[in-house]
Write an enzyme that holds these catalytic residues in place. Structure first.
Site, PDB file in Angstrom:
ATOM      1  N   GLY A 123       0.832  -1.206   0.000  1.00 11.18           N
ATOM      2  CA  GLY A 123       0.000   0.000   0.000  1.00 11.18           C
ATOM      3  C   GLY A 123       0.862   1.248   0.000  1.00 11.18           C
ATOM      4  N   ARG A 155       1.080  -4.969  -6.140  1.00  8.49           N
ATOM      5  CA  ARG A 155       1.286  -6.245  -5.439  1.00  8.49           C
ATOM      6  C   ARG A 155       1.542  -7.273  -6.529  1.00  8.49           C
ATOM      7  NH1 ARG A 155      -0.561  -4.674  -0.064  1.00  8.49           N
ATOM      8  NH2 ARG A 155      -2.059  -3.023  -0.343  1.00  8.49           N
ATOM      9  N   ASP A 207       5.481  -5.146   5.858  1.00  4.97           N
ATOM     10  CA  ASP A 207       6.110  -6.428   6.203  1.00  4.97           C
ATOM     11  C   ASP A 207       6.103  -7.423   5.037  1.00  4.97           C
ATOM     12  OD1 ASP A 207       3.391  -6.725   6.423  1.00  4.97           O
ATOM     13  OD2 ASP A 207       3.459  -7.942   8.242  1.00  4.97           O
ATOM     14  N   THR A 214       4.101   2.387   5.843  1.00  6.91           N
ATOM     15  CA  THR A 214       2.704   1.955   5.760  1.00  6.91           C
ATOM     16  C   THR A 214       1.912   2.803   6.739  1.00  6.91           C
ATOM     17  OG1 THR A 214       1.137   0.212   6.330  1.00  6.91           O
ATOM     18  CG2 THR A 214       3.287   0.004   7.301  1.00  6.91           C
ATOM     19  N   ASP A 250      -0.561   2.025   8.387  1.00  6.50           N
ATOM     20  CA  ASP A 250      -1.092   1.246   9.519  1.00  6.50           C
ATOM     21  C   ASP A 250      -0.192   1.264  10.750  1.00  6.50           C
ATOM     22  OD1 ASP A 250      -3.248   0.552   8.023  1.00  6.50           O
ATOM     23  OD2 ASP A 250      -2.585  -1.494   7.588  1.00  6.50           O
ATOM     24  N   ASP A 308       2.080  -0.881  11.520  1.00  9.06           N
ATOM     25  CA  ASP A 308       2.078  -2.233  12.089  1.00  9.06           C
ATOM     26  C   ASP A 308       3.429  -2.946  11.917  1.00  9.06           C
ATOM     27  OD1 ASP A 308       1.971  -2.558   9.373  1.00  9.06           O
ATOM     28  OD2 ASP A 308       0.278  -3.944   9.357  1.00  9.06           O
ATOM     29  N   ARG A 368     -17.642  16.198  13.259  1.00  7.31           N
ATOM     30  CA  ARG A 368     -18.101  16.669  14.570  1.00  7.31           C
ATOM     31  C   ARG A 368     -19.076  17.855  14.424  1.00  7.31           C
ATOM     32  NH1 ARG A 368     -16.272  16.551  19.843  1.00  7.31           N
ATOM     33  NH2 ARG A 368     -14.410  15.308  19.536  1.00  7.31           N
ATOM     34  N   GLY A 417      -6.812  -0.210   9.425  1.00  4.71           N
ATOM     35  CA  GLY A 417      -6.141  -0.970  10.475  1.00  4.71           C
ATOM     36  C   GLY A 417      -6.807  -2.319  10.634  1.00  4.71           C
ATOM     37  N   ARG A 418      -6.387  -3.272   9.808  1.00  5.24           N
ATOM     38  CA  ARG A 418      -7.022  -4.598   9.877  1.00  5.24           C
ATOM     39  C   ARG A 418      -6.526  -5.394  11.070  1.00  5.24           C
ATOM     40  NH1 ARG A 418     -10.200  -6.155   5.800  1.00  5.24           N
ATOM     41  NH2 ARG A 418      -9.910  -8.387   5.915  1.00  5.24           N
ATOM     42  N   HIS A 462     -23.501  15.203  20.808  1.00  2.32           N
ATOM     43  CA  HIS A 462     -23.093  14.256  19.760  1.00  2.32           C
ATOM     44  C   HIS A 462     -22.153  13.219  20.374  1.00  2.32           C
ATOM     45  CE1 HIS A 462     -19.918  17.283  19.973  1.00  2.32           C
ATOM     46  NE2 HIS A 462     -19.122  16.267  19.737  1.00  2.32           N
ATOM     47  N   ARG A 506     -24.991   7.377  12.385  1.00  5.98           N
ATOM     48  CA  ARG A 506     -24.492   7.393  11.010  1.00  5.98           C
ATOM     49  C   ARG A 506     -23.102   6.776  10.964  1.00  5.98           C
ATOM     50  NH1 ARG A 506     -27.930  10.919   7.943  1.00  5.98           N
ATOM     51  NH2 ARG A 506     -29.889  10.272   8.861  1.00  5.98           N
ATOM     52  N   HIS A 536      -9.871   5.123   1.525  1.00  8.77           N
ATOM     53  CA  HIS A 536      -8.577   5.457   0.919  1.00  8.77           C
ATOM     54  C   HIS A 536      -8.174   6.914   1.040  1.00  8.77           C
ATOM     55  CE1 HIS A 536      -9.004   1.418  -0.659  1.00  8.77           C
ATOM     56  NE2 HIS A 536      -7.695   1.454  -0.819  1.00  8.77           N
TER      57      HIS A 536
HETATM   58  P1  ATP Z   1       0.937  -2.965   3.441  1.00  7.74           P
HETATM   59  O1  ATP Z   1       1.216  -3.012   4.911  1.00  7.74           O
HETATM   60  O2  ATP Z   1       0.643  -1.614   2.954  1.00  7.74           O
HETATM   61  O3  ATP Z   1      -0.047  -3.996   2.985  1.00  7.74           O
HETATM   62  P2  ATP Z   1       3.010  -4.747   2.556  1.00  7.74           P
HETATM   63  O4  ATP Z   1       4.401  -4.525   2.112  1.00  7.74           O
HETATM   64  O5  ATP Z   1       2.814  -5.595   3.795  1.00  7.74           O
HETATM   65  O6  ATP Z   1       2.354  -3.331   2.709  1.00  7.74           O
HETATM   66  P3  ATP Z   1       1.922  -6.857   0.871  1.00  7.74           P
HETATM   67  O7  ATP Z   1       0.851  -6.782  -0.151  1.00  7.74           O
HETATM   68  O8  ATP Z   1       1.779  -7.779   2.006  1.00  7.74           O
HETATM   69  O9  ATP Z   1       2.148  -5.336   1.342  1.00  7.74           O
HETATM   70  O10 ATP Z   1       3.307  -7.229   0.117  1.00  7.74           O
HETATM   71  C1  ATP Z   1       3.729  -6.525  -1.033  1.00  7.74           C
HETATM   72  C2  ATP Z   1       4.328  -7.495  -2.023  1.00  7.74           C
HETATM   73  O11 ATP Z   1       5.476  -8.128  -1.436  1.00  7.74           O
HETATM   74  C3  ATP Z   1       3.439  -8.658  -2.444  1.00  7.74           C
HETATM   75  O12 ATP Z   1       2.554  -8.301  -3.486  1.00  7.74           O
HETATM   76  C4  ATP Z   1       4.446  -9.702  -2.911  1.00  7.74           C
HETATM   77  O13 ATP Z   1       4.874  -9.446  -4.222  1.00  7.74           O
HETATM   78  C5  ATP Z   1       5.628  -9.449  -1.964  1.00  7.74           C
HETATM   79  N1  ATP Z   1       5.592 -10.448  -0.874  1.00  7.74           N
HETATM   80  C6  ATP Z   1       4.790 -10.472   0.198  1.00  7.74           C
HETATM   81  N2  ATP Z   1       5.011 -11.565   0.963  1.00  7.74           N
HETATM   82  C7  ATP Z   1       5.981 -12.261   0.340  1.00  7.74           C
HETATM   83  C8  ATP Z   1       6.658 -13.495   0.591  1.00  7.74           C
HETATM   84  N3  ATP Z   1       6.376 -14.222   1.686  1.00  7.74           N
HETATM   85  N4  ATP Z   1       7.600 -13.903  -0.302  1.00  7.74           N
HETATM   86  C9  ATP Z   1       7.886 -13.166  -1.382  1.00  7.74           C
HETATM   87  N5  ATP Z   1       7.281 -12.001  -1.671  1.00  7.74           N
HETATM   88  C10 ATP Z   1       6.354 -11.541  -0.841  1.00  7.74           C
END
Ligand code: ATP
Length: 330
Positions: free
Chosen positions: A12, A73, A104, A126, A128, A130, A155, A171-172, A216, A253, A259
């Protein structure tokens, strides 16, 4: 000695990614290295979307949200054939190091490149927040400021119509955006995946607030809170909204910010964080280090093994949560 650094943004997008790209390019040049842009993350790496960058290519981008390198991705990169294509392309361009700006998942991808002999450094970005081993990731500060601006507006109308507003934020797995923006906006309740919640208790608080004349009520909900329930509930805000309206009788509401939280010009904090982290990433590459991520802990820029970082879980400071509870109790 490393000669060429590839730079990619993945996962993202997050405000401040461009500030990181700018620093990576200019810092690389200052270390006599040649920066290359890899467009559309690992997808572009596989498809050879690789071009040299220079100081001018990153001029005028520090204030821009999104990422000039685009993000994507890639399922293909998660296969041995995809990784092989990616590594071949890097070799073709004589790129021996890659700076990966992302979350990650992107760091897991970087580790796969490292296994094939490519030098890699991760830069956490990111909204998030996280990612372990850094207090904040690039984009988080801008995102919470965006939420704060939105809630200020919500508000006004909430107060005019004496309504309850459920504000759902991103924030999932992690409630950072909900908690920080909830505290900053004076939300009456904050529901995050890290803390159990009781909807009847939320209703009691709402009734108490209206009884003493409050006009509110703002309830901040992290999108992931429903996933912890058994069975998991998608669209949790709708469920929460219905419950509250039925049990309090007040008009409720729902606003899902979605996004909008990803966009916008990065804040000062995100620009500084991105610049400092990216500069350290280039220093590590120049030193020949690999398999690391850079992070900021208590204002200090540090490096951690990616393996180690990916095995950790980012925790949330519950002091913020308890403070928000105290401040919203009438
Ligand atoms: P966000 O937190 O915004 O989702 P992110 O980096 O965690 O960011 P992901 O969609 O999880 O986003 O990963 C981005 C890309 O990294 C994936 O589309 C994939 O190409 C690659 N990727 C993720 N996990 C792996 C893995 N275990 N091995 C190889 N490539 C990976």
């Amino acid at each position: 000695m490393t000669r060429r650094i590839g730079i990619l943004t993945s996962g993202g997008d997050a405000p401040g990614m461009n500030a990181a790209v700018r620093t990576l390019v200019r810092a690389a040049l200052s270390f006599d290295m040649e920066p290359y842009g890899i467009y559309r993350g690992y997808h572009g790496l596989i498809n050879d979307e690789i071009e040299p960058l220079n100081s001018e290519s990153v001029s005028g981008i520090i204030q821009r949200g999104g990422t000039i390198l685009k993000s994507a991705r890639s399922q293909e990169f998660m296969t041995p054939a995809g990784i092989e294509k990616a590594v071949n392309n890097l070799k073709q361009h004589q790129i021996d190091a890659v700076a990966v700006i992302g979350g990650d998942g992107s760091f897991r991808g970087a580790l796969e490149l490292m296994k094939q002999g490519i030098q890699v450094i991760g830069i956490p970005a990111t909204i998030d927040n996280d990612i372990p081993c850094t207090d904040y990731s690039i984009g988080f500060d801008t995102a919470v400021n965006t939420v704060m601006d939105a809630v200020n507006k919500i508000r006004d109308t909430a107060s005019s119509h004496e309504r309850i507003y459920i504000v759902e934020v991103m924030g999932r797995r992690c409630g950072y955006i909900a908690l920080y923006s909830g505290l900053a906006c004076g939300a009456d309740s904050i529901l995050i995946p890290e803390a159990k919640f009781d909807l009847d208790e939320v209703c009691t608080r709402i009734k108490r607030a209206y009884d003493v004349g409050k006009s509110h009520n703002i309830i901040m909900v992290a999108e992931g809170v429903g996933l912890n329930l058994k069975p998991p509930v998608e669209n949790i805000s709708v469920t929460i909204g219905k419950h509250i309206q039925e049990h309090t009788g007040y008009e409720t509401r729902i606003v899902i910010l979605g996004h909008i939280q990803r966009g916008g010009s990065p804040t000062v904090n995100d620009r500084l964080l991105a610049s400092r982290l990216a500069y350290q990433a280039v220093r590590l590459i120049a030193q020949g280090q690999t398999g690391k991520m850079v992070g900021q802990i208590e204002k200090q820029i540090k490096a951690f093994d990616l393996d180690y970082a990916l095995a950790q879980t980012k925790t949330i400071d519950m002091e913020y949560y308890h403070l928000a509870e105290i401040l919203s109790t009438l």
